[in-house]
Design an enzyme around this catalytic site. Structure first.
Site, mmCIF file in Angstrom:
data_model
loop_
_atom_site.group_PDB
_atom_site.id
_atom_site.type_symbol
_atom_site.label_atom_id
_atom_site.label_comp_id
_atom_site.label_asym_id
_atom_site.label_seq_id
_atom_site.Cartn_x
_atom_site.Cartn_y
_atom_site.Cartn_z
ATOM 1 N N GLU A 325 -6.271 0.886 2.175
ATOM 2 C CA GLU A 325 -5.484 0.004 3.038
ATOM 3 C C GLU A 325 -4.701 0.798 4.081
ATOM 4 O O GLU A 325 -3.528 0.539 4.346
ATOM 5 C CB GLU A 325 -4.536 -0.861 2.197
ATOM 6 C CG GLU A 325 -5.310 -1.776 1.235
ATOM 7 C CD GLU A 325 -4.426 -2.680 0.382
ATOM 8 O OE1 GLU A 325 -3.259 -2.328 0.165
ATOM 9 O OE2 GLU A 325 -4.927 -3.718 -0.052
ATOM 10 N N ASP A 404 -7.737 -7.659 -7.119
ATOM 11 C CA ASP A 404 -6.349 -7.299 -6.848
ATOM 12 C C ASP A 404 -5.370 -8.243 -7.533
ATOM 13 O O ASP A 404 -4.765 -9.075 -6.873
ATOM 14 C CB ASP A 404 -6.108 -7.302 -5.333
ATOM 15 C CG ASP A 404 -4.741 -6.729 -4.969
ATOM 16 O OD1 ASP A 404 -4.108 -6.096 -5.833
ATOM 17 O OD2 ASP A 404 -4.308 -6.905 -3.818
ATOM 18 N N GLU A 432 3.100 -11.156 -7.434
ATOM 19 C CA GLU A 432 2.537 -11.311 -6.088
ATOM 20 C C GLU A 432 1.611 -12.522 -5.981
ATOM 21 O O GLU A 432 1.751 -13.346 -5.091
ATOM 22 C CB GLU A 432 1.790 -10.034 -5.683
ATOM 23 C CG GLU A 432 1.138 -10.149 -4.322
ATOM 24 C CD GLU A 432 0.462 -8.855 -3.905
ATOM 25 O OE1 GLU A 432 0.504 -7.879 -4.673
ATOM 26 O OE2 GLU A 432 -0.098 -8.816 -2.792
#
Lengths: 725, 725
Positions: A325, A404, A432
C-alpha cells in the site's frame, strides 16, 4: 493510576475487582521490578479492602510473627484494615502466597505446592511467564520461576475471585500458548491528513503521542500497561505500521520518546517494539540506497540498532510493512522479502530482538477489469516460495484471512504453507470492518474460530502453528506469536464503545490460551468490569450482556456483506454500506454481482485457482460450491441468486432473511440494554445507548441498501413479502 | 502586473494581443480612475509596440500639434516607438480616440460619431457601461457616457484587432444585457479540513487569501481584475458562500482586508461583494438570536453594514447561502426566506447595495427510500410562493438547473415562476461536475443553451428574465443578473487546465451578450491568447483548438452519466465514475436503475409532479416520455432499457454507443493536440498534454464502469459486440 488527564474508566480493573485479594493477607516473595509491580497491586488492593501485603525478596527469611521485621532490609509491609496478618503464634498466617520457586524459606503451603510440582516435572518447568496455582492447607499459592509468572498468577487469582480461596484446589499449571502476544498500535505522532492520529482508530487520539510529541500523560500509559499485563499481552509497538516522516525518526533522534515509553511498560512485563520504515537508511541515514544487500545499508541498520539497544536494553524489535500500500520495500531494489527481513534481523540478532515482517503484500493498483488477478492469492504467491529463507529471528506476520480483516474470511493459506518459517497470526481488535466501535461486535468467537481452525484437518490448529507446535504438539523450532491491532485511544472509555473493551480483553486471554471458550472469557470480563455480584440484579446484568454480546459478531455479519463476499463498505472510511463502493476500484475487492448472480470464482477448475493454495481437505472442500461452507460460499464461488444453500434457502432469500433478521436483532439488543437502567454507571450507560442508537440506524441502512440492491438486480421478490425499496 | 510571485500566465491578455492598439496613436479624453486604467493600458501597449498615448481630461482643450502641451496640466503623453502621433499640421493625427460623450473639443472623427449617435437617440443613451464604436475619416472612435464604457470599448478594439482599423465601420452600440455580471469565489481564508482553501477549486490556492490572511500578492489580484474587466465582469465576491468562522469576520474585524481588495478591483470597474453568514448577529455580534424580525438583529445588520460602507463606499452587497447544506438561515427562527433577505436588504438599501439570496435550498438529509421527495422540486417549492415578497434590492440567485450544476439538466422552473422578483441565474465556471479542469470541457455551448432557453416558448429567454426584460423586451422592473462560480486560483495558468481559461472568458462575454455564438467567443479567445496569426501555421492552431474544444461539453456528457440522469460521480470529490455512489445517500440524487430500467419519474401522472412546475409548453413536453427530449429523458422518466429514443436507438444501446464514442473522441482530442507540438509554449503544451492523458484515462474508466454496470444490470449485450467487462 492516571496522570494529568481526567481519570480514564478502569476497564476490567476497577478497585472492586480486587476485593477478594485486597481483603486477604498476602505474602509476596520475589525481587525485581515486576515483583515490585505485584507488590504494589496487592498493597493498593489491601488499602481499599482491609487486607495486608508482606513483601520480601526471594532470598530473605520469613517475617517475624508480629510482622515488624518486614520493615527491615528490603522487605515491605502494608496493612489495609484493622486485622493483622499473623496467624498461629510464631508464624504469620497468610491467605495468599505469591512466590518464586527459587525463594528461600517458603511458607508451608507453598512448600507443599512446590514439592508436588517437583514431583511432577521438576523445578524450572514454569518458564519465563508460566505459573502454578493451587490451594493447600487453607492457603492459596502462586508459584513461578520468574516474576512475570507471579504477575500473571496474581491476575488469575483476581479473575477467580472467591473461587481461589475456596476448597483445596488441584494444582494447575498455566502457560501461555505462545511466548509472543503483541499489540500493534497504528498511532501517528502527527495527525495524518486523511487517516488522523490513530489510523483506523475509533477511540479518540493516541495514548502515546500528543501535540506532535510524547504524551505528557504517562499515567495513562501506565494504566494501559497494567490492563495489558492483566491479560497477558507482553509486547507493544508504539507507532503505525505506515511509518510517516515524523514517526520514522523514532528510530533515531526521537528514540528518547520510545525509551520513555519502554520505561513505563517494562514493570508490567511488556517489551517495546517499533514500526520502522524500510527506507530509513535513505530518509534518516542519508544513504543513496536502502538496498538490503548493500554493505552500507547493513552497517547502517546494525549501527542504528546498536544505539536503540543502548537506550532500551530490552527493546523487542522491529515491525515492518514493506512493499505494501505504498510503503517502500525490497522490491524497489530487486530484492526478495527474505533479503529485506534478514538484513534487519541481522542487526537485531546480537541483542535478542526480532523482526515482525508483515505478509500483507498485494497489488493495490489492480485493474478491476482483470478477473485473473486475485488479491486473495497475493500473500501466498509472494511468501510461500520464500519458506526456509528467513533468518531465525524473523517472524512473518500474517493477517488471519487472505484479504483484510473482513467480518468473514477463510483462514489464510499462508499459515499452512510455511513450515520452515516463524509465523505470527495478526488479528484486528480495532473494529475497522466490524462496526468501528459504534456497533457491538464481540470478536472473541471470530478469533476462537480462526485459532481453532485446522488447516490440515488433523487436529493441528492455527494457534498451534503460531505457537510453533507440530503434529505431535512438539516444538517445531518455528514459534511465531499472536498479534493484534489495538483498539484503544485517549477516549475516557479507552475504546469508544465501552463494550469494545471486551475485545481487547478477549484478545489477551485467547492469545494466552486459545482454548478458552469466548463466552467464558466474556464472563470473566463481566465479573471484573461490572462486578455483577455487587449489583441489585446480578443475573439480569450478566444475562443481558451475554444476550447483547455473545452473538454480536454473527449479528453484524448478518446485516452486512453476505456469505463471505466481503467489503460492500463505504470506500475510505470503511463504515456503513456501499455495495458497489469497491466494485470498480484498484483495491482488488470485488463481488461481481450481476442480474443473475454474485460471488468470486476462486476455484481451480474455472476461477483464479486460489483454492489450490490450501492443503487437503480444504483444497477440495472449498473447490466445490456443493461442499463449500455456506458462510464462505461467495468468497469462493460465483453462483446464481437461485443457488440453494445447505440451509435450504436460495442465496437471494438468505440475503433478505439475514438482513431483516440482523436489523431486528439489533433492535432487540437495544431494548435489552435499556432494561439495564440503573444497573450500570450512568456515563457508561449513556455512551452505550448512544452507540446502540447508531448501530440500530446503521443496521437498518445496511438492511435496506443490501436488500434493495439485490432486489433491483435480481428482480426476485422476498418470499415473505417484506418491504424492499 | 503580478507582485512577489512568479509571473502568472497572461491568459487572454498577453502583450502581443495589444499590438494593433499599441502600434497606433491613441487619444483618451476622460477623467477618473477608470479613465486612468484605460490610459495605462494604452500606454503599456504603446511602449511594447511603438505607438503613443495622448491623455487629456474630458474638459481640456486639444493637445498642441507637437504634443508638448500634453505635458502641461493633467494631460499625459506617452510615446512608444519612433514615430510621433501628429498628423496634419496644426492638429495631431490620432488613429484611435476613446472619449467620453461629454468631452470638450472632440477630434473631428469623434465629433462625427457623436453627431450620428445624437441623431439616433440622444446623448446619454450609452449608460453606465455601454459604448459606441465606429470608424470615420480614418480614425477609430470609442465613445461612452462613463469611463467604464471606455474601458469596455478599449477591450473591444483589442478583440477586433486590425478589423477595428480597417474600412469605415457603421456605428455599433454595445450594451451589456444585464447590469450585474458577477463572479462568486468559493475561497476560504483558512483551508477547510475537507474542502481545502478553495471549495470546489481545481487551480491551487486562493488568489485573495494566503496563510490565514490577505494575500501579499495584490499584483495577482490586479492582474485578475484586469482579465475580468476585459470580459465585462463587474462584481466579485471574495469569499465562499459557505461562510466558516474566520471568513465570517470579514464583515467586521477583518473588513480591512476586504477594503484592500476593493481598492485593487475598483480601478477595473469591479465592485466587491461579501458572502455573509446568516448567523452573524450571534456569532459576531454576541446577540442571543439571528431572528431576522428581531429589532436588535435588524439594528445589528444596519449598524454593521454602515461600517462596511464607511470602509468601502462602493461596496456591492451581500451574498447569502441560508438554510442550505448546513448553513444557518431564517427557518431556524420560523421565518421565511423573504423575511431573512429583506432584513439584510434593509441594511444595504440606504447605500445602494443588494442582497444576492441563493435559492439553493433543499433537504440534504433526505431518505433515499422515500421516492416522493424530489430534490428537483425544492427551490420552486420554497421560493415560488414568496414571489412579490422580496424587497427591491434583493436578487434571488438561482442555479440554472433544478439540481446542482450537472453536465445536463433542464433549466430551473424557478426562473419562469417569479415574475415579481429580481432573479440572477447562477452558472458554474469551476468544473465541479464537468471534469474539474482535468478534462477539456468548454462550457460556452452549455451556457448559451441555458441562456437562450425559452421558458414559455415565446421568444423570451432565460437571459431576458435575468436582464429584467418582458415579453416585448421592455423592462419589467425586476432586473437580476448573471453570476458564476469562478474557476481561478493561484495556479500559474490561473485555471489548472490552460484551456479552462476559455470558460472564464466565455462566461464574461456571454454575460455581456448571451447572443454571441460560443464558437465565435472561442475564436476571440484563441486570437487573444495564442495570437495564431503569429504562429507558423495559424490555421492549424485555430482548427485544432476548435476540434478539441467546440464539442468538448457534449463529449464529456457522452462518457459520463447518460441522458440527463446526472451524478454517478464519486461521492465527496465528485470526480470520476461511481454509478451507485449517490444512489443510497441522503443527497436526493438518484437514478433508480434496476434490472429492467432506469430514470426518475418526475411526471405529474405517475411521478413526483416536478413537470408541473414548468409553464407550457414545457409542462407538457417534459410530461411525456415520447415528447421529452432524448438528452433529458432519464431526468424526467423511468424507462426500460429497451425504450427507443428519438434517435432510433434503445436506451441501453445509446449508453453503450455514447460511452464507446466518447472515450474514442477523447483519444482523438489527445492526438489532435499532439499535432500542435511547437506551435504553443512548451509549459502550456506540457500542462495540456498531462491533462489530456488524465482525461483519456478517466474517460476510459467512465466508459468501462458505466457500460459494465448497465450490462451487468440489464443483461443486454452490445449490438456491436464490443468489449464490456
Amino acid at each position: 493510576m492516571t496522570g494529568d488527564q481526567p481519570a480514564a474508566h478502569p476497564a476490567w480493573l476497577p478497585d472492586k475487582a480486587f476485593r477478594t485479594v485486597g481483603s486477604r493477607h498476602v505474602l509476596v516473595c520475589a525481587d525485581g521490578p515486576l515483583a515490585q509491580t505485584v507488590a504494589q497491586e496487592v498493597a493498593h488492593a489491601a488499602e481499599q479492602h482491609g487486607g495486608s501485603l508482606h513483601h520480601r525478596p526471594a532470598g530473605q527469611a520469613a517475617p517475624h510473627p508480629d510482622g515488624d521485621n518486614a520493615e527491615d532490609g528490603s522487605g515491605t509491609e502494608a496493612h489495609g484494615g484493622t486485622s493483622n496478618g499473623s496467624g498461629a503464634a510464631g508464624e504469620p498466617r497468610f491467605d495468599l502466597v505469591l512466590a518464586l520457586t527459587g525463594a528461600d524459606d517458603l511458607p508451608e503451603a507453598a512448600a507443599m505446592v512446590l514439592a508436588e510440582l517437583d514431583w511432577r516435572s521438576g523445578r524450572g518447568m514454569l518458564g519465563a511467564e508460566g505459573f502454578a496455582l493451587g490451594r493447600r492447607d487453607g492457603v492459596t499459592v502462586v508459584l513461578a520461576d520468574e516474576p512475570a509468572g507471579l504477575l500473571h498468577g496474581l491476575f488469575q487469582v483476581v479473575r477467580l475471585g472467591e473461587t481461589a480461596f475456596g476448597a483445596t484446589q488441584p494444582i494447575e499449571v498455566h502457560h501461555p500458548v505462545t511466548a509472543r502476544r503483541m499489540l500493534n498500535h497504528w498511532d501517528n505522532i502527527d495527525a495524518h491528513p486523511v487517516m488522523g492520529q490513530v489510523e483506523r482508530g475509533y477511540s479518540g487520539g493516541s495514548i502515546f503521542w500528543r501535540d506532535g510529541g510524547l504524551t505528557p500523560d504517562l499515567g495513562r500509559v501506565r494504566a494501559y500497561a497494567r490492563l495489558l499485563a492483566s491479560i497477558g499481552v507482553n509486547a507493544v509497538t508504539v507507532n503505525n505500521v505506515n511509518v510517516h516522516a515524523t514517526e520514522a525518526r523514532l528510530l533515531t533522534d526521537r528514540l528518547g520518546d520510545v525509551a520513555a515509553l519502554a520505561e513505563v511498560l517494562r514493570p508490567y512485563g511488556i517489551r517495546t517494539h517499533l514500526s520502522v520504515n524500510f527506507n530509513s537508511p535513505v530518509a534518516l541515514g542519508g544513504l543513496p540506497t536502502a538496498d538490503p544487500l548493500d554493505d552500507g545499508v547493513r552497517a547502517w541498520w546494525a549501527d542504528t540498532t546498536r544505539q536503540v539497544y543502548a537506550a532500551i536494553p530490552d527493546f523487542g524489535g522491529y515491525v515492518v510493512k514493506a512493499d505494501s500500500e505504498g510503503q517502500p520495500g525490497p522490491f524497489g531494489y530487486g530484492r526478495t522479502h527474505a533479503d529485506g527481513a534478514n538484513t534487519l534481523a541481522a542487526a537485531l540478532e546480537p541483542f535478542g530482538g526480532v523482526v515482525h515482517w508483515r505478509a500483507f503484500v498485494y497489488n493495490h493498483t489492480q485493474d478491476w477489469r482483470d478477473r485473473s488477478t486475485d488479491r486473495a492469492r497475493a500473500a501466498y504467491d509472494h511468501f510461500a516460495p520464500l519458506d526456509g529463507q528467513f533468518a531465525g529471528n524473523v517472524i512473518l506476520q500474517v493477517k488471519y484471512g487472505p484479504i483484510d480483516f473482513q467480518t468473514r474470511e477463510p483462514v489464510s493459506p499462508v499459515i499452512a504453507a510455511m513450515p520452515g518459517t516463524r509465523l505470527a497470526v495478526e488479528l484486528q481488535v480495532t473494529q475497522e470492518y466490524t462496526g468501528q466501535q459504534r456497533h457491538v461486535c464481540y470478536l472473541g468467537p471470530l478469533w476462537h474460530e480462526v485459532l481453532a481452525f485446522e488447516p490440515w484437518g488433523d487436529g493441528r490448529t492455527v494457534a498451534a502453528v503460531a505457537a510453533g507446535r507440530g503434529a505431535d504438539n512438539g516444538p517445531t523450532g518455528f514459534e511465531g506469536g499472536l498479534v493484534a491491532v489495538s483498539n484503544v485511544g485517549d477516549d475516557p472509555f479507552w475504546t469508544g464503545h465501552p463494550l469494545a473493551q471486551a475485545n481487547l480483553y478477549a484478545f489477551g486471554r485467547l492469545a494466552w490460551n486459545p482454548h478458552l471458550d469466548p463466552a467464558a472469557v466474556l464472563d470473566e470480563w463481566i465479573d471484573l468490569t461490572f462486578a455483577p455480584a455487587a449489583t441489585a440484579d446480578p443475573g439480569l446484568l450478566r444475562q443481558t450482556l451475554h444476550e447483547v454480546m455473545d452473538g454480536s459478531w454473527q449479528t453484524y455479519e448478518s446485516y452486512t456483506a453476505p456469505l463471505g463476499v466481503g467489503f460492500m463498505v463505504r470506500p475510505g472510511s470503511h463504515y456503513g454500506p456501499d455495495v458497489d463502493g469497491y466494485e470498480y476500484t484498484p483495491w482488488g475487492t470485488y463481488h461481481f454481482a450481476d442480474r443473475d448472480g454474485i460471488g468470486v470464482d476462486r476455484s481451480r477448475a474455472t476461477g483464479t485457482g486460489f483454492t489450490g493454495q490450501y492443503p487437503q481437505p480444504w483444497a477440495q472442500v472449498y473447490e466445490s460450491a456443493d461442499s463449500c461452507p455456506d458462510e464462505l460460499l461467495l468468497f469462493f464461488h460465483h453462483v446464481p441468486y437461485t443457488h440453494v444453500l445447505h440451509s435450504g434457502k436460495t442465496v437471494v432469500q438468505h440475503i433478505y432473511d439475514t438482513h431483516f433478521e440482523g436489523a431486528d436483532r439489533v433492535a432487540r439488543m437495544r431494548s435489552r440494554w435499556a432494561g439495564l437502567a440503573g444497573l450500570v454507571a450512568p456515563d457508561l450507560d449513556a455512551r452505550v445507548r448512544e452507540r446502540l442508537d447508531e448501530q440500530s440506524r446503521c443496521a437498518q441502512e445496511w438492511r435496506d441498501q443490501i436488500n434493495t440492491y439485490f432486489y433491483r438486480k435480481s428482480g426476485i421478490p422476498d418470499a415473505h413479502g417484506r418491504r424492499i425499496h
